[in-house]
Design an enzyme around this catalytic site. Structure first.
Site, PDB file in Angstrom:
ATOM      1  N   GLY A   9      -2.123  11.098  51.749  1.00 19.49           N
ATOM      2  CA  GLY A   9      -1.974   9.729  52.285  1.00 19.49           C
ATOM      3  C   GLY A   9      -0.707   9.083  51.766  1.00 19.49           C
ATOM      4  O   GLY A   9       0.053   8.452  52.507  1.00 19.49           O
TER       5      GLY A   9
ATOM      6  N   ASP B 178       1.516   5.387  41.077  1.00 20.20           N
ATOM      7  CA  ASP B 178       0.139   5.323  40.596  1.00 20.20           C
ATOM      8  C   ASP B 178      -0.438   4.045  41.151  1.00 20.20           C
ATOM      9  O   ASP B 178       0.147   2.964  41.019  1.00 20.20           O
ATOM     10  CB  ASP B 178       0.052   5.335  39.069  1.00 20.20           C
ATOM     11  CG  ASP B 178      -1.381   5.659  38.658  1.00 20.20           C
ATOM     12  OD1 ASP B 178      -1.812   6.803  38.869  1.00 20.20           O
ATOM     13  OD2 ASP B 178      -2.082   4.763  38.155  1.00 20.20           O
ATOM     14  N   SER B 179      -1.552   4.164  41.826  1.00 20.27           N
ATOM     15  CA  SER B 179      -2.055   3.004  42.552  1.00 20.27           C
ATOM     16  C   SER B 179      -3.569   2.991  42.517  1.00 20.27           C
ATOM     17  O   SER B 179      -4.207   3.958  42.093  1.00 20.27           O
ATOM     18  CB  SER B 179      -1.545   3.051  43.989  1.00 20.27           C
ATOM     19  OG  SER B 179      -1.724   4.349  44.525  1.00 20.27           O
TER      20      SER B 179
ATOM     21  N   GLY C  21      -8.041   6.574  51.580  1.00 20.75           N
ATOM     22  CA  GLY C  21      -8.701   5.980  50.408  1.00 20.75           C
ATOM     23  C   GLY C  21      -9.622   4.819  50.773  1.00 20.75           C
ATOM     24  O   GLY C  21     -10.499   4.945  51.635  1.00 20.75           O
TER      25      GLY C  21
ATOM     26  N   ASP D 264      -8.868   2.007  52.226  1.00 23.45           N
ATOM     27  CA  ASP D 264      -8.339   1.142  53.290  1.00 23.45           C
ATOM     28  C   ASP D 264      -9.419   0.530  54.190  1.00 23.45           C
ATOM     29  O   ASP D 264      -9.323  -0.649  54.547  1.00 23.45           O
ATOM     30  CB  ASP D 264      -7.338   1.912  54.162  1.00 23.45           C
ATOM     31  CG  ASP D 264      -5.951   1.979  53.540  1.00 23.45           C
ATOM     32  OD1 ASP D 264      -5.655   1.185  52.634  1.00 23.45           O
ATOM     33  OD2 ASP D 264      -5.160   2.844  53.967  1.00 23.45           O
TER      34      ASP D 264
ATOM     35  N   HIS E 290       0.901  -3.193  48.952  1.00 21.19           N
ATOM     36  CA  HIS E 290       1.279  -3.066  47.540  1.00 21.19           C
ATOM     37  C   HIS E 290       2.398  -2.036  47.379  1.00 21.19           C
ATOM     38  O   HIS E 290       3.371  -2.243  46.671  1.00 21.19           O
ATOM     39  CB  HIS E 290       0.042  -2.655  46.737  1.00 21.19           C
ATOM     40  CG  HIS E 290      -0.732  -1.501  47.316  1.00 21.19           C
ATOM     41  ND1 HIS E 290      -1.072  -1.438  48.644  1.00 21.19           N
ATOM     42  CD2 HIS E 290      -1.184  -0.338  46.774  1.00 21.19           C
ATOM     43  CE1 HIS E 290      -1.711  -0.302  48.885  1.00 21.19           C
ATOM     44  NE2 HIS E 290      -1.791   0.374  47.759  1.00 21.19           N
ATOM     45  N   ARG E 291       2.256  -0.880  48.084  1.00 18.18           N
ATOM     46  CA  ARG E 291       3.227   0.210  47.953  1.00 18.18           C
ATOM     47  C   ARG E 291       4.581  -0.223  48.517  1.00 18.18           C
ATOM     48  O   ARG E 291       5.618   0.016  47.910  1.00 18.18           O
ATOM     49  CB  ARG E 291       2.694   1.450  48.686  1.00 18.18           C
ATOM     50  CG  ARG E 291       3.493   2.709  48.477  1.00 18.18           C
ATOM     51  CD  ARG E 291       2.701   3.953  48.848  1.00 18.18           C
ATOM     52  NE  ARG E 291       1.558   4.123  47.948  1.00 18.18           N
ATOM     53  CZ  ARG E 291       0.294   3.846  48.259  1.00 18.18           C
ATOM     54  NH1 ARG E 291      -0.032   3.435  49.482  1.00 18.18           N
ATOM     55  NH2 ARG E 291      -0.667   3.981  47.381  1.00 18.18           N
TER      56      ARG E 291
HETATM   57  P1  IMP Z   1      -3.688   7.994  41.946  1.00 20.07           P
HETATM   58  O1  IMP Z   1      -2.580   6.969  41.953  1.00 20.07           O
HETATM   59  O2  IMP Z   1      -3.213   9.335  42.362  1.00 20.07           O
HETATM   60  O3  IMP Z   1      -4.421   7.963  40.635  1.00 20.07           O
HETATM   61  O4  IMP Z   1      -4.730   7.621  43.081  1.00 20.07           O
HETATM   62  C1  IMP Z   1      -4.854   6.344  43.586  1.00 20.07           C
HETATM   63  C2  IMP Z   1      -6.096   6.219  44.453  1.00 20.07           C
HETATM   64  O5  IMP Z   1      -6.200   4.828  44.777  1.00 20.07           O
HETATM   65  C3  IMP Z   1      -6.006   6.957  45.767  1.00 20.07           C
HETATM   66  O6  IMP Z   1      -6.625   8.213  45.730  1.00 20.07           O
HETATM   67  C4  IMP Z   1      -6.752   6.024  46.727  1.00 20.07           C
HETATM   68  O7  IMP Z   1      -8.114   6.286  46.680  1.00 20.07           O
HETATM   69  C5  IMP Z   1      -6.524   4.651  46.125  1.00 20.07           C
HETATM   70  N1  IMP Z   1      -5.403   3.994  46.824  1.00 20.07           N
HETATM   71  C6  IMP Z   1      -4.138   3.822  46.380  1.00 20.07           C
HETATM   72  N2  IMP Z   1      -3.387   3.243  47.319  1.00 20.07           N
HETATM   73  C7  IMP Z   1      -4.174   3.069  48.377  1.00 20.07           C
HETATM   74  C8  IMP Z   1      -3.945   2.543  49.681  1.00 20.07           C
HETATM   75  O8  IMP Z   1      -2.855   2.143  50.084  1.00 20.07           O
HETATM   76  N3  IMP Z   1      -5.017   2.525  50.486  1.00 20.07           N
HETATM   77  C9  IMP Z   1      -6.250   2.970  50.117  1.00 20.07           C
HETATM   78  N4  IMP Z   1      -6.509   3.497  48.936  1.00 20.07           N
HETATM   79  C10 IMP Z   1      -5.474   3.545  48.070  1.00 20.07           C
END
Ligand code: IMP
Length: 199
Positions: A19, A76-77, A158, A160, A185-186
């Protein structure tokens, strides 16, 4: 002032999340920046042991820069819910379990929220650019909104489908990619990276 990347520099994208890779390719394509996904170089995924988004973004970008010898970019989000004290937060990916099942993760968020009247939620993205010499530049973006149930929409990824941004009616899962990128956010964090490191 941040350290700049000379035009045409190739950078490693330190993410294995499909994603995110798709969203970064949308965000990068207008700027002529060439990124190679870490998976294509066979780079391993380091453990995300920091307590916050910025710390985990730094771990991922530094590991990829040092392993590849090229500048590396990481994200990282996560999804944060006020009624859960900001959880799942940095553990957002882990709430999906080893099978990365975000229908299950969203159901868990909903179950833990119960009848909470406070439905405030937000996404955060920390983006880090790291160089092989250990220098890093980190930026953070956030979008605020409401956690809704049941989930709606099959776009995005994720969490969303259970997030409606402030002032909107559609979930991120119902919105077209361009509409999400206008406020996400991104995208907000990415605009700071562009201004600081690519200008
Ligand atoms: P990580 O940054 O790889 O630890 O994973 C972040 C997790 O946060 C992702 O697997 C998603 O489940 C969730 N996430 C981060 N950004 C988004 C987004 O833009 N939409 C939906 N879920 C997000």
């Amino acid at each position: 002032m941040g350290r700049k990347l000379p035009p045409g520099t190739k950078i490693v994208l330190a993410s294995h999340n499909k994603g995110k890779l798709r969203e970064f390719s949308d965000l990068l394509s207008p700027h002529g920046i060439e990124m190679v996904p870490a998976g294509e170089l066979g780079l391993p995924e380091p453990d995300e042991t920091a307590p916050d988004f910025a710390g985990n973004a730094r771990i991922k970008a530094l590991a990829a820069a040092q392993a590849s010898g090229m500048p590396a970019f990481s994200d990282d989000s996560g999804f944060c819910v006020a009624a859960l004290g900001g959880e799942p937060g940095v553990l957002s990916a882990r709430w999906g379990g080893p099978e990365k099942d975000f229908s299950k993760a969203m159901a868990l968020v909903n179950e833990r929220m119960g009848e909470a009247t406070d439905r405030r939620a937000w996404f955060v993205a920390a983006l880090c650019l790291a160089w092989p010499d250990g220098h890093t530049e980190t930026f953070q973006g956030r979008v605020d909104g409401t956690a809704v149930w049941p989930p709606r929409g099959g776009k995005g990824f994720g969490y969303d489908p259970m997030f409606v941004p402030l002032g909107g009616t559609e979930t991120f899962g119902e919105m077209d990619a361009d509409a999400k990128h206008a406020i996400s956010h991104r995208a907000r964090a990415f605009a700071q990276v562009l201004a600081a490191c690519f200008a």
